[in-house]
Design an enzyme around this catalytic site. Sequence first.
Site, PDB file in Angstrom:
ATOM      1  N   GLU A  16      53.505 115.559  57.359  1.00  0.00           N
ATOM      2  CA  GLU A  16      53.630 116.830  57.406  1.00  0.00           C
ATOM      3  C   GLU A  16      53.086 117.349  58.821  1.00  0.00           C
ATOM      4  O   GLU A  16      52.313 118.577  58.919  1.00  0.00           O
ATOM      5  CB  GLU A  16      53.385 117.940  56.439  1.00  0.00           C
ATOM      6  CG  GLU A  16      54.142 117.559  55.032  1.00  0.00           C
ATOM      7  CD  GLU A  16      53.255 118.106  53.809  1.00  0.00           C
ATOM      8  OE1 GLU A  16      52.513 119.023  53.876  1.00  0.00           O
ATOM      9  OE2 GLU A  16      53.986 117.903  52.719  1.00  0.00           O
ATOM     10  N   GLU A  68      59.932 112.309  47.703  1.00  0.00           N
ATOM     11  CA  GLU A  68      59.443 113.374  46.744  1.00  0.00           C
ATOM     12  C   GLU A  68      60.136 114.202  46.169  1.00  0.00           C
ATOM     13  O   GLU A  68      60.104 115.510  45.974  1.00  0.00           O
ATOM     14  CB  GLU A  68      58.142 114.030  47.600  1.00  0.00           C
ATOM     15  CG  GLU A  68      57.071 113.431  48.293  1.00  0.00           C
ATOM     16  CD  GLU A  68      56.437 114.305  48.781  1.00  0.00           C
ATOM     17  OE1 GLU A  68      55.984 115.557  48.504  1.00  0.00           O
ATOM     18  OE2 GLU A  68      55.490 113.741  49.817  1.00  0.00           O
TER      19      GLU A  68
HETATM   20  O1  9MR Z   1      52.237 117.649  43.857  1.00  0.00           O
HETATM   21  C1  9MR Z   1      50.908 117.440  44.343  1.00  0.00           C
HETATM   22  C2  9MR Z   1      49.818 118.385  43.655  1.00  0.00           C
HETATM   23  O2  9MR Z   1      49.769 118.045  42.632  1.00  0.00           O
HETATM   24  C3  9MR Z   1      48.825 118.731  44.368  1.00  0.00           C
HETATM   25  O3  9MR Z   1      47.777 119.675  44.063  1.00  0.00           O
HETATM   26  C4  9MR Z   1      49.160 118.946  46.105  1.00  0.00           C
HETATM   27  C5  9MR Z   1      47.929 119.045  46.893  1.00  0.00           C
HETATM   28  O4  9MR Z   1      47.272 117.877  46.972  1.00  0.00           O
HETATM   29  O5  9MR Z   1      49.740 118.040  46.386  1.00  0.00           O
HETATM   30  C6  9MR Z   1      51.154 118.115  45.748  1.00  0.00           C
HETATM   31  O6  9MR Z   1      51.775 116.911  46.493  1.00  0.00           O
HETATM   32  C7  9MR Z   1      52.243 117.264  48.024  1.00  0.00           C
HETATM   33  C8  9MR Z   1      52.304 116.059  48.702  1.00  0.00           C
HETATM   34  O7  9MR Z   1      51.184 115.359  48.407  1.00  0.00           O
HETATM   35  C9  9MR Z   1      52.916 116.151  50.012  1.00  0.00           C
HETATM   36  N1  9MR Z   1      54.138 116.997  50.104  1.00  0.00           N
HETATM   37  C10 9MR Z   1      54.302 118.161  49.296  1.00  0.00           C
HETATM   38  C11 9MR Z   1      53.772 117.646  47.687  1.00  0.00           C
HETATM   39  C12 9MR Z   1      53.941 119.062  46.989  1.00  0.00           C
HETATM   40  O8  9MR Z   1      53.186 119.993  47.527  1.00  0.00           O
END
Ligand code: 9MR
Length: 346
Positions: free
Chosen positions: A149, A254
């Site tokens: 990102e 994802e």
């Molecule tokens: O699903 C993830 C959530 O449990 C965490 O709290 C969050 C912060 O670390 O990240 C979420 O996963 C993200 C991923 O790492 C990157 N792309 C977006 C995902 C959804 O926010």
Amino acid sequence: MKGLLTSLFIFLLFSGAASSQTLKSSAEYRKVLMGTAVRAYALPIDKRYRNTLAQNFNKITPENDMKMARVQPTEGVFTFAKADSVVEFARKNSMLIHGHTLVWHQEMPSWVERYRGNAPALEKILKSHIQTVVGHYKGKVQYWDVVNEAIERHGYRNTIWYDTLGKDFIRRAFIYAHNADPAAKLIYNDYDIATENQKSKKVLSLLSRLRKAGTPVCAVGLQMHISENGINYGSFRRMIQKYASLGLEVHITEMDVKIKKADEKTTVRSLEKQKVIYKKIARICAESPACKSFTTWGFTDKYTWIPGFTGGRYHKPLLFTESYARKPSFYGVIDGFRKAQPMDKR
Ligand code: 9MR
């Protein structure tokens, strides 16, 4: 009577066949890896979680356990126990591992958040983090989301990495990761870049520049957090081709499809819409030679980021219910792979 017995036999045969169908076998048939995000804490406490996972998936992405705040909470102190448990589970069940993620602006430890040093010192932190983490998993992690990102619609995202090190931090992050494990496939991962828009245009030109400079980036990760409105599927197909034309693999990294909380009747309709979205995306991935994996962001509605993130307004984004029953979306993915036009994918 005989007719009844025959129908019963046919019913049992088909229901048996349906229940032995797994996501990974239908994906494998199209040479696509079937992945999912996994939470380390759920593995030891939830047997049905482990069984459903082992039965249906052949690639795992630790949802949170490899993020910088988790593996380097204090400068120079690395804590791999949780992430190691996921890697060990994958090894025992012959699954591949998709490491997530080395450089991101979220889930940074507070000592990096607070960091106010100069560029050479931050560069050292970047390099040592990547080298230590990738080095720890050398030969065990096959894919890495190296940079996550880093782009927004208008260009580079302002983060501590970009603001201090400039845009070239992205290229160098890939080089550090490659040096630590030359066999790992390295990915640039982002959201809202699966269809043609201003942001995907920026990502495409970033990837094109990186490839021209000989950077060891070999794939783009399309996150695909979608709502029940779906996406423009023609544009999705074309976008995959655009990435492929740079010589990149494409991974759906994802995927989930959130649905709005509503009364029962509306929810049933939403679950059907969700099924169609999963089906179309699985099918387009299977029909695109560059699309190598189809990964959902979790698999049971029991463990998902969606309700927490949306203040409880959305839920049920995945393929199994909270009690591990197969949802319409599960059959959507199977159907998408089954209906795909055969492709030569090597
Ligand atoms: O699903 C993830 C959530 O449990 C965490 O709290 C969050 C912060 O670390 O990240 C979420 O996963 C993200 C991923 O790492 C990157 N792309 C977006 C995902 C959804 O926010």
